[in-house]
Design an enzyme around this catalytic site. Sequence first.
Site, PDB file in Angstrom:
ATOM      1  N   HIS A  72       4.077   8.769   9.073  1.00  0.00           N
ATOM      2  CA  HIS A  72       5.200   9.197   8.231  1.00  0.00           C
ATOM      3  C   HIS A  72       4.948  10.612   7.731  1.00  0.00           C
ATOM      4  O   HIS A  72       3.894  10.896   7.179  1.00  0.00           O
ATOM      5  CB  HIS A  72       5.368   8.265   7.029  1.00  0.00           C
ATOM      6  CG  HIS A  72       6.030   6.969   7.378  1.00  0.00           C
ATOM      7  ND1 HIS A  72       6.574   6.134   6.433  1.00  0.00           N
ATOM      8  CD2 HIS A  72       6.273   6.376   8.583  1.00  0.00           C
ATOM      9  CE1 HIS A  72       7.110   5.077   7.040  1.00  0.00           C
ATOM     10  NE2 HIS A  72       6.920   5.204   8.333  1.00  0.00           N
ATOM     11  N   TYR A 200      11.076   4.940  -2.834  1.00  0.00           N
ATOM     12  CA  TYR A 200      10.638   4.598  -4.195  1.00  0.00           C
ATOM     13  C   TYR A 200      11.828   4.822  -5.111  1.00  0.00           C
ATOM     14  O   TYR A 200      12.316   5.955  -5.207  1.00  0.00           O
ATOM     15  CB  TYR A 200       9.505   5.520  -4.650  1.00  0.00           C
ATOM     16  CG  TYR A 200       8.169   5.281  -3.964  1.00  0.00           C
ATOM     17  CD1 TYR A 200       7.202   4.488  -4.565  1.00  0.00           C
ATOM     18  CD2 TYR A 200       7.858   5.874  -2.739  1.00  0.00           C
ATOM     19  CE1 TYR A 200       5.959   4.284  -3.971  1.00  0.00           C
ATOM     20  CE2 TYR A 200       6.621   5.677  -2.130  1.00  0.00           C
ATOM     21  CZ  TYR A 200       5.683   4.883  -2.756  1.00  0.00           C
ATOM     22  OH  TYR A 200       4.461   4.688  -2.156  1.00  0.00           O
ATOM     23  N   PRO A 292      -0.090   0.034  -8.013  1.00  0.00           N
ATOM     24  CA  PRO A 292       0.149   0.335  -6.597  1.00  0.00           C
ATOM     25  C   PRO A 292       1.184   1.434  -6.325  1.00  0.00           C
ATOM     26  O   PRO A 292       1.389   1.807  -5.173  1.00  0.00           O
ATOM     27  CB  PRO A 292       0.638  -1.005  -6.029  1.00  0.00           C
ATOM     28  CG  PRO A 292       1.112  -1.788  -7.199  1.00  0.00           C
ATOM     29  CD  PRO A 292       0.342  -1.318  -8.377  1.00  0.00           C
ATOM     30  N   LYS A 296      -2.682   4.051  -3.754  1.00  0.00           N
ATOM     31  CA  LYS A 296      -4.019   4.662  -3.789  1.00  0.00           C
ATOM     32  C   LYS A 296      -5.181   3.670  -3.735  1.00  0.00           C
ATOM     33  O   LYS A 296      -6.316   4.071  -3.466  1.00  0.00           O
ATOM     34  CB  LYS A 296      -4.171   5.512  -5.062  1.00  0.00           C
ATOM     35  CG  LYS A 296      -3.298   6.743  -5.073  1.00  0.00           C
ATOM     36  CD  LYS A 296      -3.852   7.786  -4.122  1.00  0.00           C
ATOM     37  CE  LYS A 296      -2.848   8.851  -3.777  1.00  0.00           C
ATOM     38  NZ  LYS A 296      -2.534   8.969  -2.369  1.00  0.00           N
ATOM     39  N   TYR A 383       0.018  12.512  -2.923  1.00  0.00           N
ATOM     40  CA  TYR A 383       0.410  11.302  -2.192  1.00  0.00           C
ATOM     41  C   TYR A 383      -0.356  11.189  -0.864  1.00  0.00           C
ATOM     42  O   TYR A 383      -0.828  10.105  -0.508  1.00  0.00           O
ATOM     43  CB  TYR A 383       1.927  11.297  -1.934  1.00  0.00           C
ATOM     44  CG  TYR A 383       2.425   9.954  -1.442  1.00  0.00           C
ATOM     45  CD1 TYR A 383       2.828   8.973  -2.348  1.00  0.00           C
ATOM     46  CD2 TYR A 383       2.453   9.646  -0.085  1.00  0.00           C
ATOM     47  CE1 TYR A 383       3.252   7.730  -1.917  1.00  0.00           C
ATOM     48  CE2 TYR A 383       2.882   8.406   0.364  1.00  0.00           C
ATOM     49  CZ  TYR A 383       3.275   7.452  -0.566  1.00  0.00           C
ATOM     50  OH  TYR A 383       3.694   6.218  -0.130  1.00  0.00           O
TER      51      TYR A 383
HETATM   52  P1  RFL Z   1     -11.070  -6.457  -2.374  1.00  0.00           P
HETATM   53  O1  RFL Z   1     -10.061  -6.262  -1.303  1.00  0.00           O
HETATM   54  O2  RFL Z   1     -10.657  -7.130  -3.622  1.00  0.00           O
HETATM   55  O3  RFL Z   1     -12.303  -7.193  -1.716  1.00  0.00           O
HETATM   56  C1  RFL Z   1     -13.349  -7.721  -2.507  1.00  0.00           C
HETATM   57  C2  RFL Z   1     -13.963  -8.868  -1.763  1.00  0.00           C
HETATM   58  O4  RFL Z   1     -15.052  -9.378  -2.529  1.00  0.00           O
HETATM   59  C3  RFL Z   1     -15.008 -10.779  -2.464  1.00  0.00           C
HETATM   60  N1  RFL Z   1     -15.717 -11.334  -3.617  1.00  0.00           N
HETATM   61  C4  RFL Z   1     -16.927 -11.908  -3.542  1.00  0.00           C
HETATM   62  N2  RFL Z   1     -17.772 -12.093  -2.515  1.00  0.00           N
HETATM   63  C5  RFL Z   1     -18.936 -12.740  -2.753  1.00  0.00           C
HETATM   64  N3  RFL Z   1     -19.276 -13.204  -3.984  1.00  0.00           N
HETATM   65  C6  RFL Z   1     -18.466 -13.041  -5.047  1.00  0.00           C
HETATM   66  N4  RFL Z   1     -18.808 -13.523  -6.250  1.00  0.00           N
HETATM   67  C7  RFL Z   1     -17.228 -12.361  -4.849  1.00  0.00           C
HETATM   68  N5  RFL Z   1     -16.203 -12.034  -5.654  1.00  0.00           N
HETATM   69  C8  RFL Z   1     -15.297 -11.413  -4.896  1.00  0.00           C
HETATM   70  C9  RFL Z   1     -13.530 -11.114  -2.460  1.00  0.00           C
HETATM   71  O5  RFL Z   1     -13.271 -12.406  -1.927  1.00  0.00           O
HETATM   72  C10 RFL Z   1     -12.979 -10.010  -1.574  1.00  0.00           C
HETATM   73  O6  RFL Z   1     -12.910 -10.369  -0.217  1.00  0.00           O
HETATM   74  O7  RFL Z   1     -11.698  -5.034  -2.830  1.00  0.00           O
HETATM   75  P2  RFL Z   1     -12.013  -3.718  -1.938  1.00  0.00           P
HETATM   76  O8  RFL Z   1     -12.704  -4.045  -0.669  1.00  0.00           O
HETATM   77  O9  RFL Z   1     -12.623  -2.754  -2.874  1.00  0.00           O
HETATM   78  O10 RFL Z   1     -10.575  -3.181  -1.485  1.00  0.00           O
HETATM   79  C11 RFL Z   1      -9.689  -2.652  -2.409  1.00  0.00           C
HETATM   80  C12 RFL Z   1      -8.252  -2.987  -1.998  1.00  0.00           C
HETATM   81  O11 RFL Z   1      -8.156  -4.333  -1.580  1.00  0.00           O
HETATM   82  C13 RFL Z   1      -7.295  -2.763  -3.158  1.00  0.00           C
HETATM   83  O12 RFL Z   1      -7.539  -1.496  -3.776  1.00  0.00           O
HETATM   84  C14 RFL Z   1      -5.828  -2.781  -2.762  1.00  0.00           C
HETATM   85  O13 RFL Z   1      -5.467  -3.867  -2.015  1.00  0.00           O
HETATM   86  C15 RFL Z   1      -5.019  -2.752  -4.071  1.00  0.00           C
HETATM   87  N6  RFL Z   1      -3.707  -3.277  -3.878  1.00  0.00           N
HETATM   88  C16 RFL Z   1      -2.798  -2.465  -3.320  1.00  0.00           C
HETATM   89  N7  RFL Z   1      -3.147  -1.182  -3.000  1.00  0.00           N
HETATM   90  C17 RFL Z   1      -2.259  -0.367  -2.453  1.00  0.00           C
HETATM   91  O14 RFL Z   1      -2.609   0.790  -2.154  1.00  0.00           O
HETATM   92  N8  RFL Z   1      -0.966  -0.828  -2.186  1.00  0.00           N
HETATM   93  C18 RFL Z   1      -0.584  -2.118  -2.470  1.00  0.00           C
HETATM   94  O15 RFL Z   1       0.539  -2.504  -2.202  1.00  0.00           O
HETATM   95  C19 RFL Z   1      -1.498  -2.977  -3.070  1.00  0.00           C
HETATM   96  N9  RFL Z   1      -1.171  -4.255  -3.359  1.00  0.00           N
HETATM   97  C20 RFL Z   1      -3.391  -4.608  -4.229  1.00  0.00           C
HETATM   98  C21 RFL Z   1      -2.109  -5.082  -3.939  1.00  0.00           C
HETATM   99  C22 RFL Z   1      -4.324  -5.457  -4.854  1.00  0.00           C
HETATM  100  C23 RFL Z   1      -3.987  -6.764  -5.214  1.00  0.00           C
HETATM  101  N10 RFL Z   1      -4.983  -7.552  -5.922  1.00  0.00           N
HETATM  102  C24 RFL Z   1      -6.374  -7.193  -5.911  1.00  0.00           C
HETATM  103  C25 RFL Z   1      -4.660  -8.509  -6.874  1.00  0.00           C
HETATM  104  C26 RFL Z   1      -1.771  -6.396  -4.261  1.00  0.00           C
HETATM  105  C27 RFL Z   1      -2.704  -7.237  -4.893  1.00  0.00           C
HETATM  106  C28 RFL Z   1      -2.276  -8.657  -5.178  1.00  0.00           C
HETATM  107  C1  PHB Z   2       3.188  -1.483   0.762  1.00  0.00           C
HETATM  108  O1  PHB Z   2       3.679  -1.233   1.878  1.00  0.00           O
HETATM  109  O2  PHB Z   2       2.762  -2.600   0.479  1.00  0.00           O
HETATM  110  C2  PHB Z   2       3.130  -0.398  -0.249  1.00  0.00           C
HETATM  111  C3  PHB Z   2       3.506   0.874   0.102  1.00  0.00           C
HETATM  112  C4  PHB Z   2       3.467   1.888  -0.841  1.00  0.00           C
HETATM  113  C5  PHB Z   2       3.034   1.600  -2.112  1.00  0.00           C
HETATM  114  C6  PHB Z   2       2.640   0.330  -2.460  1.00  0.00           C
HETATM  115  C7  PHB Z   2       2.686  -0.688  -1.522  1.00  0.00           C
HETATM  116  O3  PHB Z   2       3.021   2.598  -3.038  1.00  0.00           O
END
Ligand code: RFL
Ligand code: PHB
Length: 388
Positions: A72, A200, A292, A296, A383
């Site tokens: 994009h 957005y 989110p 980032k 961004y």
């Molecule tokens: P993760 O992905 O949370 O992975 C951590 C891993 O550690 C495991 N864990 C354990 N393992 C062993 N022993 C324990 N005691 C443990 N406790 C936990 C967990 O099972 C898991 O597999 O962290 P990591 O790797 O730092 O990655 C970060 C990203 O996942 C996170 O920043 C993003 O997904 C945030 N986030 C979003 N970011 C975006 O940029 N766009 C989004 O749309 C977006 N949606 C989200 C999200 C995070 C969410 N969370 C955490 C609630 C939506 C949700 C629901």
């Molecule tokens: C997504 O595709 O899940 C998404 C994209 C942009 C954002 C957050 C989530 O800022």
Amino acid sequence: MRTQVCIIGGGPSGLLLSQLLHRAGIDTVVLERQSQDYVLARVRAGVLEWGTVEMLNEAGVGARMEKEGFVHTGTYLAARNKGFRIDFDQLIGKKVMVYGQTEVTRDLYAARASMDGVVIHGTEGVALHALDTDAPFVTFTKDGTEHRIDCDYVAGCDGFHGPSRKAIPANVLKEYERVYPFGWLGVLSHTPPVSHELIYANHERGFALCSMRNANLSRYYVQCPLTDKVEDWSDSAFWDELKRRIPEDAAETLVTGPTIEKSIAPLRSFVAEPMRWGRLFLVGDAAHIVPPTGAKGLNLAASDVHYLYHGLVQFYQGDDEGVTKYSEKALARVWKSERFSWSLTTMLHRFPNQSAFDQRMQEADLDYLESSDAAKKVLAENYVGLPF
Ligand code: RFL
Ligand code: PHB
């Protein structure tokens, strides 16, 4: 058991760190509480900064992303049902990749398996020990048997709720937090995306976002009260609400259908300092959370991995400067992404008790952005991701 770096957490940061270190000849063990299927069922981020794309390629896991991801060169912002575009390419010569976190994680698991990387699933009671000595170790239980891993370093990649951050003494750890008074209701549906780029939208009924995963898989979000439950939202209530909040031309062409995933996520800004204590490093969500809105979260996890990976490679070549400076370097970038995610969240959401003045400030922010190339450049630069 002995390894060089014991990695707690098999999410994107733990797997990427393990993959990069393995390719550099450094031995790791990854401990993950959940099963692989569980980790791969989580729907999360969708936008990759170019620095993240380059890291995935460097880790040898970029082939499917290059084939199936969407490049994009801009994004749409909308206010009062009218949109305008931020052209990353024209403004700063940069772009982003739309490729889901689930797919990134799947590619990383495949790569770890093909290199016989050790990822232990279903670990319980992971505990970190002797982190302030030269001989740290980690204990855990698996299938009722206790295990101990001795290592040089521990990487806490275990997300916001994991045990790693809690292993830093309370008199050392400083936490900064803002909790937002709303959540995002997100859905995934087998429908073609309404727009070829993300939208957005700021609307008086609340924020909305149109995103995608592929040509027939859309990801949409609407801001909702934290008291709402997923069961309160039927599919038709969701689609009606989304249509009210996005520009009219998009609402008219939006293809709706049954949703295949629906969840509500709270929004939070959080930073823990320092990101290194003794032989422990915090990486990704274990150290920081962003709302989110700026996409980032995953990208910050990748930049932490970048600093730590290079620091550890240097360490095994006899130079400990990279590991010593890890926290300082990572935090400098973390705070800038925190600022950007907070400011975009503030500009685009409807806050409870928002005054008429606050409302005018948001409108002025968006008007200024629409009319000023300088302001658009600032948004674009943040961004697509600041350099690391
Ligand atoms: P993760 O992905 O949370 O992975 C951590 C891993 O550690 C495991 N864990 C354990 N393992 C062993 N022993 C324990 N005691 C443990 N406790 C936990 C967990 O099972 C898991 O597999 O962290 P990591 O790797 O730092 O990655 C970060 C990203 O996942 C996170 O920043 C993003 O997904 C945030 N986030 C979003 N970011 C975006 O940029 N766009 C989004 O749309 C977006 N949606 C989200 C999200 C995070 C969410 N969370 C955490 C609630 C939506 C949700 C629901
Ligand atoms: C997504 O595709 O899940 C998404 C994209 C942009 C954002 C957050 C989530 O800022």
